[in-house]
Design an enzyme around this catalytic site. Structure first.
Site, mmCIF file in Angstrom:
data_model
loop_
_atom_site.group_PDB
_atom_site.id
_atom_site.type_symbol
_atom_site.label_atom_id
_atom_site.label_comp_id
_atom_site.label_asym_id
_atom_site.label_seq_id
_atom_site.Cartn_x
_atom_site.Cartn_y
_atom_site.Cartn_z
ATOM 1 C CG ASP A 14 -2.058 0.973 1.116
ATOM 2 O OD1 ASP A 14 -2.284 1.499 0.016
ATOM 3 O OD2 ASP A 14 -2.727 1.219 2.139
ATOM 4 C CG HIS A 31 0.406 1.822 -9.487
ATOM 5 N ND1 HIS A 31 0.133 1.523 -8.178
ATOM 6 C CD2 HIS A 31 -0.681 2.498 -9.946
ATOM 7 C CE1 HIS A 31 -1.086 1.974 -7.867
ATOM 8 N NE2 HIS A 31 -1.586 2.586 -8.914
ATOM 9 C CD1 TRP A 63 -12.423 -5.723 -10.212
ATOM 10 C CD2 TRP A 63 -11.577 -5.100 -12.175
ATOM 11 N NE1 TRP A 63 -11.788 -6.819 -10.759
ATOM 12 C CE2 TRP A 63 -11.261 -6.457 -11.971
ATOM 13 C CE3 TRP A 63 -11.143 -4.484 -13.356
ATOM 14 C CZ2 TRP A 63 -10.540 -7.221 -12.891
ATOM 15 C CZ3 TRP A 63 -10.416 -5.240 -14.275
ATOM 16 C CH2 TRP A 63 -10.117 -6.595 -14.043
ATOM 17 C CG LEU A 125 9.566 -17.272 -2.903
ATOM 18 C CD1 LEU A 125 9.284 -17.280 -1.395
ATOM 19 C CD2 LEU A 125 10.060 -15.888 -3.332
HETATM 20 C C1 FPP Z 1 -1.564 0.057 -3.503
HETATM 21 O O1 FPP Z 1 -1.147 1.401 -3.536
HETATM 22 C C2 FPP Z 1 -1.044 -0.718 -4.619
HETATM 23 C C3 FPP Z 1 -1.779 -1.395 -5.556
HETATM 24 C C4 FPP Z 1 -3.252 -1.431 -5.580
HETATM 25 C C5 FPP Z 1 -1.175 -2.121 -6.665
HETATM 26 C C6 FPP Z 1 0.036 -2.925 -6.339
HETATM 27 C C7 FPP Z 1 0.837 -3.141 -7.567
HETATM 28 C C8 FPP Z 1 2.179 -3.090 -7.657
HETATM 29 C C9 FPP Z 1 3.047 -2.908 -6.505
HETATM 30 C C10 FPP Z 1 2.887 -3.188 -8.956
HETATM 31 C C11 FPP Z 1 2.848 -4.484 -9.717
HETATM 32 C C12 FPP Z 1 2.791 -5.732 -8.944
HETATM 33 C C13 FPP Z 1 3.314 -6.915 -9.341
HETATM 34 C C14 FPP Z 1 3.045 -8.125 -8.534
HETATM 35 C C15 FPP Z 1 4.206 -7.036 -10.509
HETATM 36 P P1 FPP Z 1 -2.260 2.516 -3.708
HETATM 37 O O2 FPP Z 1 -2.413 2.824 -5.140
HETATM 38 O O3 FPP Z 1 -3.512 2.081 -3.018
HETATM 39 O O4 FPP Z 1 -1.601 3.728 -2.938
HETATM 40 P P2 FPP Z 1 -2.332 4.860 -2.101
HETATM 41 O O5 FPP Z 1 -3.031 4.179 -0.966
HETATM 42 O O6 FPP Z 1 -1.222 5.738 -1.666
HETATM 43 O O7 FPP Z 1 -3.300 5.526 -3.031
#
Ligand code: FPP
Length: 237
Positions: A14, A31, A63, A125
């Site tokens: 997060d 991201h 989504w 792993l």
């Molecule tokens: C949460 O941060 C993150 C996500 C919903 C997406 C996680 C994806 C990745 C780390 C990249 C790709 C993953 C893989 C496995 C290759 P947020 O967007 O909710 O952040 P915020 O709370 O600050 O808005």
């Protein structure tokens, strides 16, 4: 003597959006950097002999984000799998998924299938990507599948117990996590592995996900080892 070995770490990644906006960048920039942190988590898990690493990469609720961000995340996943597959394989990592991947784009499904096929014999792993995953959805699906087995005469309602229910979950072949880490100092579970974390140690860290490094895995393990897990019993010494 308690078993202090950490077999399975689950992570709610997060804070990508906040990390990006702290640098006056678009959320997608966060991201993108989040992928580096995923690599760090994998490295840290391998170095510390963790056998299972589950990452919450896309939830059933994600989504609801703007279509542009959803598309970006889906493309990023395909790109990351393409770029990292050889290295994952060389490091003896086996790729799994949990969640309704049949709702992802055909291209995403194709790359996921390829990664699973290529790494299926690997043993170091188990990397479990939670994609279009939601714990309530998982439990509803498990209940449906059990009901279908009952209708077909393969099960009776009186047969159901905890271990039988577990066989209907996406996680049937995996042990429960020892540790759940959530970054960005948010103290919520957000519909992640609700059944499986009944006795899991929860670790909330302040860092935003793109700042996560392999030493955060080590620190979480040290924190876990200082805690006393009693599983509802009493302390053994
Ligand atoms: C949460 O941060 C993150 C996500 C919903 C997406 C996680 C994806 C990745 C780390 C990249 C790709 C993953 C893989 C496995 C290759 P947020 O967007 O909710 O952040 P915020 O709370 O600050 O808005």
């Amino acid at each position: 003597m308690q078993d202090k070995k950490v077999n399975h770490i689950a992570i709610i990644m997060d804070g990508n959006g906040r990390w990006a906006s702290n640098q006056n960048q678009e959320r997608t920039y966060g991201h993108k950097y989040g992928v580096q942190a995923v690599k760090e988590a994998i490295k840290g898990s391998i170095e510390n002999e963790v056998r299972y690493l589950t990452l919450y990469a896309f939830s059933t609720e994600n989504w609801k984000r703007p279509q542009e961000e959803v598309d970006f995340l889906m493309n990023l996943l395909v790109e990351a799998i393409n770029q990292e597959l050889e290295e994952l394989h060389a490091n003896n990592v086996k790729v799994h998924t949990i969640g309704k991947i049949e709702a992802l784009s055909p291209l995403s499904q194709q790359h996921i299938a390829l990664a699973k096929e290529k790494t299926k014999e690997n043993t170091k792993l188990n990397l479990i990507l939670a994609l279009n995953y939601g714990s309530r959805d998982e439990l509803v699906e498990a209940a449906k599948k059990f009901a279908q087995d009952c209708e077909m005469g393969m099960m009776k309602s009186s047969d159901l117990d905890e271990s039988k229910l577990e066989r209907y979950l996406y996680t049937a072949e995996f042990p429960d996590p020892d540790i759940l880490i959530r970054t960005s100092n948010e103290k919520r579970i957000s519909n992640f592995l609700l059944w499986q974390i009944s006795y899991t140690e929860l670790i909330f860290i302040e860092k935003l996900w793109p700042e996560f490094t392999k030493s955060d895995i080590k620190e979480a393990i040290l924190e876990f080892q200082m805690r006393h897990r009693r599983f509802g019993g009493i302390k053994s010494i």
